[in-house]
Design a protein around this motif. Structure first.
Motif, PDB file in Angstrom:
ATOM      1  N   ARG A 180       4.606  98.020  15.315  1.00 34.01           N
ATOM      2  CA  ARG A 180       5.886  97.630  14.715  1.00 34.01           C
ATOM      3  C   ARG A 180       5.661  96.902  13.394  1.00 34.01           C
ATOM      4  O   ARG A 180       6.333  97.159  12.395  1.00 34.01           O
ATOM      5  CB  ARG A 180       6.681  96.760  15.695  1.00 34.01           C
ATOM      6  N   THR A 237       5.128  98.704  10.095  1.00 32.66           N
ATOM      7  CA  THR A 237       6.299  99.208   9.357  1.00 32.66           C
ATOM      8  C   THR A 237       6.942  98.125   8.500  1.00 32.66           C
ATOM      9  O   THR A 237       7.812  98.424   7.700  1.00 32.66           O
ATOM     10  CB  THR A 237       7.365  99.790  10.315  1.00 32.66           C
ATOM     11  N   LEU A 286      10.636  91.342  17.210  1.00 33.15           N
ATOM     12  CA  LEU A 286       9.505  91.911  17.939  1.00 33.15           C
ATOM     13  C   LEU A 286       9.768  91.974  19.438  1.00 33.15           C
ATOM     14  O   LEU A 286       9.303  92.886  20.114  1.00 33.15           O
ATOM     15  CB  LEU A 286       8.230  91.107  17.661  1.00 33.15           C
TER      16      LEU A 286
END
Length: 111
Positions: free
Chosen positions: A25, A28, A36
Motif C-alpha cells: 500500500r 502507491t 493503512l
C-alpha cells in the motif's frame, strides 16, 4: 545497522503478510495509520505494532504534516535484500544452465 542485522530485520518484517500488504500500500504513496488500517479486520493499535516492526527494520518512516502523521515506504533495505538474493538467483541460474547442457547431451546420445 550491520548488513546482516539489516537483512535479519528486513526478512523478519517481510515474514508477515499484513506487513507485506502495508508495504504494498505504501508503495502507491504515503498513508496514515487510519488509512493503512482500513482494509484489515484489526484495530489501529494492531496496525501500529506492525508499523513499529517495519520502522525498526528501516522499511517505513513517519513524518509530521500538521495533524497528520503519514507513513512512507523506505525502499533501501529492500534493495539490500534483493542484492543478497541475487547471488542465489545467479547460483540457481548457473545450475539450471548446467542441467540444460546435461539434458542436451543425453538427448544427443539417444539419437
Amino acid at each position: 545497522m550491520v548488513a546482516s542485522d539489516t537483512l535479519d530485520a528486513t526478512f523478519a518484517a517481510l515474514a508477515d503478510p499484513t506487513r507485506r500488504a502495508i508495504l504494498a500500500r505504501l508503495a502507491t504513496g504515503d498513508a496514515t495509520v487510519t488509512e493503512l488500517a482500513a482494509p484489515f479486520a484489526m484495530s489501529q493499535p494492531a496496525i501500529s505494532k506492525h508499523l513499529r516492526v517495519l520502522e525498526r527494520a528501516g522499511l517505513v518512516s513517519r513524518s509530521r504534516d500538521a495533524q497528520r502523521r503519514p507513513c512512507r515506504l523506505v525502499a533501501e533495505p529492500l534493495r539490500t535484500a534483493t542484492d543478497w538474493l541475487a547471488d542465489y538467483r545467479d547460483y540457481w541460474e548457473a545450475s539450471y544452465q548446467r542441467l540444460d547442457l546435461l539434458l542436451e547431451d543425453l538427448q544427443e546420445g539417444e539419437k
